[in-house]
Design a protein around this motif. Structure first.
Motif, mmCIF file in Angstrom:
data_model
loop_
_atom_site.group_PDB
_atom_site.id
_atom_site.type_symbol
_atom_site.label_atom_id
_atom_site.label_comp_id
_atom_site.label_asym_id
_atom_site.label_seq_id
_atom_site.Cartn_x
_atom_site.Cartn_y
_atom_site.Cartn_z
ATOM 1 N N LEU A 14 6.969 -1.791 -5.133
ATOM 2 C CA LEU A 14 7.294 -0.786 -4.122
ATOM 3 C C LEU A 14 6.562 0.522 -4.402
ATOM 4 N N LEU A 17 2.925 0.200 -3.602
ATOM 5 C CA LEU A 17 2.754 0.158 -2.150
ATOM 6 C C LEU A 17 2.875 1.565 -1.567
ATOM 7 N N THR A 18 3.896 2.310 -2.015
ATOM 8 C CA THR A 18 4.081 3.661 -1.506
ATOM 9 C C THR A 18 2.874 4.525 -1.836
ATOM 10 N N LEU A 21 0.089 3.698 0.421
ATOM 11 C CA LEU A 21 0.354 4.191 1.770
ATOM 12 C C LEU A 21 0.060 5.682 1.853
ATOM 13 N N PHE A 22 0.577 6.419 0.864
ATOM 14 C CA PHE A 22 0.321 7.863 0.853
ATOM 15 C C PHE A 22 -1.171 8.112 0.902
ATOM 16 N N VAL A 25 -2.570 7.149 4.413
ATOM 17 C CA VAL A 25 -2.121 7.981 5.521
ATOM 18 C C VAL A 25 -2.613 9.410 5.367
ATOM 19 N N LEU A 26 -2.579 9.885 4.142
ATOM 20 C CA LEU A 26 -2.872 11.295 3.952
ATOM 21 C C LEU A 26 -4.304 11.539 3.493
ATOM 22 N N ALA A 29 -5.758 14.345 5.008
ATOM 23 C CA ALA A 29 -5.009 15.595 4.933
ATOM 24 C C ALA A 29 -5.938 16.752 4.617
ATOM 25 N N TRP A 218 -10.643 9.660 17.003
ATOM 26 C CA TRP A 218 -9.440 9.612 17.835
ATOM 27 C C TRP A 218 -8.412 8.797 17.075
ATOM 28 N N ARG A 219 -7.370 9.472 16.605
ATOM 29 C CA ARG A 219 -6.258 8.741 15.988
ATOM 30 C C ARG A 219 -5.120 8.730 16.989
ATOM 31 N N VAL A 220 -4.754 7.505 17.418
ATOM 32 C CA VAL A 220 -3.742 7.354 18.450
ATOM 33 C C VAL A 220 -2.461 8.069 18.026
ATOM 34 N N ARG A 221 -1.842 8.762 18.968
ATOM 35 C CA ARG A 221 -0.597 9.510 18.759
ATOM 36 C C ARG A 221 -0.763 10.670 17.794
ATOM 37 N N ASP A 222 -1.996 10.926 17.348
ATOM 38 C CA ASP A 222 -2.188 12.068 16.477
ATOM 39 C C ASP A 222 -3.110 13.074 17.149
ATOM 40 N N ARG A 223 -4.421 12.814 17.154
ATOM 41 C CA ARG A 223 -5.323 13.786 17.742
ATOM 42 C C ARG A 223 -6.682 13.190 18.073
ATOM 43 N N THR A 248 0.432 14.771 21.487
ATOM 44 C CA THR A 248 1.858 14.968 21.245
ATOM 45 C C THR A 248 2.588 14.941 22.567
#
Lengths: 542, 339
Positions: A14, A17-18, A21-22, A25-26, A29, A218-223, A248
């Motif tokens: 776990l 995996l986390t 993922l971080f 996803v980031l 950032a 283009w990231r869907v649902r982001d920007r 948004t």
């Protein structure tokens, strides 16, 4: 099997995996912040202008493209863009000749000329493109036939005799043709990229455009991030290097971003917050929230094929019993104008301001008389009228308006049931005339009364009320386009709208306002009735 | 092979392969032990469940009035025909079904009908990591808050602390996550400026949404741990442990807690399902680019392909996570048989 060992293994898995993922996803950032961030609403349907439909799509595309003509955000007049000058129009209004600017380039440096533009317009009409608003060009000779069948491409009246001349030959006069050519679905697409990459040309890595910016990702649902296009013809005048269009959807999230200084422009605010926003950011405070009138009408359609709404007087009675003033004061509250016509005030017939005819104000006594008269003509009494359904969408404002209507019609002795449906179901019910009364709206694409009035032409797909009037049809589609002057055209439209309002196939409720918020440091954002703000003029001054 | 034919093969595969697995699972029970058998049977059931869910969703979506290309604007009949032809909607429904089913093994749900520049797979691939991050962080909040609070309340049974914590837990379960989000945003985002209001671009942006998502479940975990621990603490072997002179700390944390955790593990399955569905709202409120919003929006937009993809994703996730919870439960508690 040892429980402890397994547990540790699971925990370790776990954790890894986390961590991954971080990372994934980031990873972005560290994205450098954009010069300007605009919360644009839902994701656009596409970055291919031909298949786009929504206003939010148009806002993104207006940063990427430039059409033959553009709209001046201050005056809303069409101005030359790819065209060097305004077009030459023949005496009969049927031939429009455009001189194309010299030295135009796509964002990859490839030349852009009249031949490429012609190809783009034909692609728009080609049925295999499945473009949504091909009807915009149905005034062009042979365009409808080509869009219908896929045959007769050469017969379409769009010609490019040389690299710098583009000619449109029309079937009938279209006085607002210049305004049509400013619209975003007609932005030119790059032939070389479309042919090379097929459907994949819209991916940012293959994307080619001709406007002030070009997309990076283009990231869907982001920007969607766009950066300045060095090949744009007025690149020197573009002040911003990067712009983020946030996808948004939630108005509350938009407002949070704005208050939190993460967005410089937002396009929607929650209705519940409107009074507080006016107090804090309104005209008398910082001026960041100044709802301004826009060309759009919220209305209810009436199914005129269903008893007792077959009777004109019954329909008028419904309309007269609506206290619009109370709706805009107590429900919408952002300074919306009570609607007493279909065409919003502020609409123009080119040089002449159009003054819409107005339906009578809220008058309960007269509504009762009219209802009684109408029902008598049908040999009915109020008690005979069955409970009818009113369709509204799952929006707070929509629901509140529907409840007001229900209450006001109750005072006439009419009982209705409010039916909450999602947008798609309402539109289907209305299109199939499987409804009694249902909510609807129309937002103007260009500033001309025909944009609204064509809705109620009998064979228009936008009618959906069963209303049919040959005289109305002919004045909108035949007489008005051939009018000798703008004033004459406005007069014809006004007469037609008067007829329409007297028949009352719909109940106007209010005219929309744009509810955007703009930070004080944003320059070049001109509030206007089309709510149209070309990003090439934007800049930041802190 | 035509798409319809491939669909038929896949359909047959979805019926037969799980049956074989099921049979193998039965045999493995005797020769290889219960773990393998458990896995075989669960996967077999997953296959059948997926097929049924896929079929039901496919036909239900088409039975709902409206289609992906309905909008307020008028549309010429030919324009609509062009659009339908583009997405294969002009074919007979049975053929569409088989063609869609044919893509399932390769996770190919076709092009998205509303976001036209993307395939359904691209959209899920983009949205899944943020959603999973959010879900895992919520799970972490759930355990990090729920377990200690439950232990505290149980060991101080009847005290003011116990009453306060139990009341808070009840409140936590009753408050919807978006209300909690609104209430926490005021101090943490707007007054203090500690956390960002929305979006998912920085590490601290995960904290608040995952807390709001996990808090109601933390409250439930606290209650489960408290009840479980109270029950365990009355048992004879605990008294024995105390009599042997073990510290209260070791009795509770070292021995009793393990038994008290069993109901929590059982609760993991439903909790994960709840976190997944709860994220629909939280993603919207905090503008997180996850898959949650697509789940609702795609159905509202009548986006046939995307909604089917989303339904299948949630089916596999909910089913898979429940199976994992069962597995952990079985490994922790020898009394439970894995079957």
């Amino acid at each position: 099997m040892g429980g402890g060992f397994t547990r540790n293994l699971v925990l370790l898995g776990l954790l890894i995996l986390t961590g991954l993922l971080f990372r994934s996803v980031l990873a972005d950032a560290t994205l450098p912040p954009a010069d300007l961030v605009i919360a644009n609403g839902p994701d656009p349907r596409s970055l291919d202008p031909a298949v786009t439909t929504a206003i939010a799509d148009g806002r993104v595309l207006s940063s990427l493209f430039e059409g033959l003509l553009d709209v001046d955000p201050r005056t809303l007049e069409p101005v030359p863009a790819l065209a060097a000058t305004m077009p030459e129009v023949s005496e009969d209004g049927l031939t429009w000749t455009f001189a194309i600017r010299d030295g135009l380039k796509w964002s990859d440096g490839e030349p852009l000329d009249a031949t490429g533009l012609r190809w783009s317009f034909l692609r728009f009409l080609d049925p295999s493109t499945a473009a949504r608003f091909t009807e915009l060009l149905y005034g062009v000779r042979g365009a409808k036939a080509f869009n219908d069948t896929g045959d007769g491409q050469d017969a379409v009246g769009i010609e490019a005799p040389d690299a710098r001349t583009l000619i449109f030959r029309l079937e009938r006069p279209v006085p607002h043709f210049a305004a049509i050519l400013t619209l975003f679905p007609l932005y030119p697409v790059p032939r070389h990229a479309v042919l090379r990459f097929g459907a994949q040309w819209v991916k940012p890595e293959h994307y080619v455009c001709n406007g002030p910016f070009r997309p990076v990702f283009w990231r869907v649902r982001d920007r969607i991030r766009v950066v300045k296009n060095p090949h744009y013809r007025c690149a020197d005048e573009v002040a911003l290097q990067t712009v983020d269009y946030l996808c948004t959807e939630s108005a509350a999230a938009q407002l949070n971003l704005y208050v939190n200084d993460r967005a410089d422009i937002i396009t929607e605010v929650p209705t519940a917050a409107v009074p507080e926003l006016i107090r804090r950011y309104g005209e008398d405070a910082t001026g960041e929230f100044r709802p301004t009138a826009r060309l759009g009408t919220f209305f209810y359609r009436i199914n005129t094929t269903r008893s007792p709404f077959t009777n004109r007087k019954v329909r008028l009675a419904l309309s007269l019993a609506v206290d619009r003033q109370s709706i805009v004061e107590n429900v919408t509250r952002a300074g919306e104008l009570p609607a007493r016509s279909l065409v919003p005030p502020g609409t123009r017939c080119a040089s002449v301001e159009y003054e819409p005819p107005l339906v009578a104000r809220f008058d309960l006594a007269r509504a009762k008389t009219l209802l009684a008269e109408g029902l008598q003509e049908l040999n009915l009494t109020v008690a005979d009228v069955p409970v009818f359904e009113v369709l509204y969408s799952a929006d707070v404002v929509d629901q509140a308006v529907a409840e007001v209507l229900q209450k006001q019609w109750e005072t006439l002795g009419l009982r209705c049931r409010l039916v909450n449906m999602d947008g798609g179901s309402i539109r289907t019910a209305i299109r199939q005339l499987d409804y009694a009364i249902g909510r609807s709206s129309w937002i103007g694409d260009f500033n001309d009364p025909s944009n609204f009035l064509e809705l109620f032409v009998s064979d228009s797909g936008g009618n959906r009320t069963g209303f049919e009037d040959a005289a109305y049809d002919s004045s909108i589609t035949e007489a008005a386009p051939r009018a000798a002057s703008d004033a004459e055209r406005a007069r014809l439209f006004r007469a037609a709208e008067t007829r329409l309002l007297a028949e009352a196939p719909f109940i106007p409720i209010y005219h929309y306002v744009s509810r955007s918020m703009v930070k004080p440091w944003v320059r070049g954002y001109h509030r206007n009735v089309l709510d149209w703000h070309p990003p090439r003029w934007w800049s930041i001054e802190r | 092979m035509t798409p319809a034919l491939r669909g038929l093969v896949v359909l047959a595969g979805f019926v037969v392969v799980p049956a074989i697995l099921f049979w193998l699972g039965g045999r493995a029970e005797r020769s290889h032990g219960r773990l393998l058998s458990f896995a075989c049977r669960r996967i077999a059931w997953l296959g059948w469940t997926a097929l049924v869910v896929f079929t039901l969703s496919f036909f239900l979506m088409r039975a709902v009035p409206g289609g992906p290309f309905d909008d307020e604007r008028r549309m010429a009949p030919q324009v609509k025909r062009n659009l339908e032809a583009r997405f294969g909607l002009d074919r007979p429904v049975a053929e569409q079904y088989l063609a869609a089913l044919g893509g399932l093994p390769s996770l190919d749900f076709g092009p998205c009908m509303t976001l036209r520049d993307f395939t359904v797979r691209e959209i899920i691939a983009q949205g899944l990591p943020p959603s999973m991050l959010l879900g895992l962080a919520a799970l972490a909040w759930m355990l990090l808050i729920g377990v200690p609070v439950g232990v505290l309340a149980a060991t101080r049974r009847g005290s003011t602390l116990d009453v306060t914590l139990t009341a808070l837990a009840s409140l936590g379960m009753a408050v919807p996550n978006f209300v909690l989000a609104g209430a926490l945003m005021m101090p943490l985002v707007f007054w203090s400026g500690w956390l960002p209001a929305a979006g998912l671009t920085t590490v601290d942006a995960v904290l608040l949404p995952s807390f709001c998502l996990g808090a109601p479940f933390a409250a439930q975990v606290a209650r489960l741990v408290r009840t479980g621990l109270l029950e365990v603490l009355t048992q004879d072997w605990v008294r024995t442990a105390r009599a042997k002179g073990l510290s209260e700390r070791r009795v509770v944390l070292g021995h009793a807690l393990r038994g008290a955790m069993l109901p929590v593990v059982t609760f993991l399955g439903p909790a994960l399902a709840g976190i997944l569905t709860g994220s629909l709202v939280i993603e919207q409120v905090f503008a997180i680019p996850g898959v949650g919003t697509h789940f609702v929006q795609s159905a509202l937009n009548r986006d046939y392909t995307l909604s089917l993809g989303m339904v299948m994703l949630y089916t596999v996730l909910v089913y898979g996570l429940n199976a994992v919870a069962d597995l952990i439960h079985g490994l922790l508690d020898p009394r439970v048989s894995l079957s």
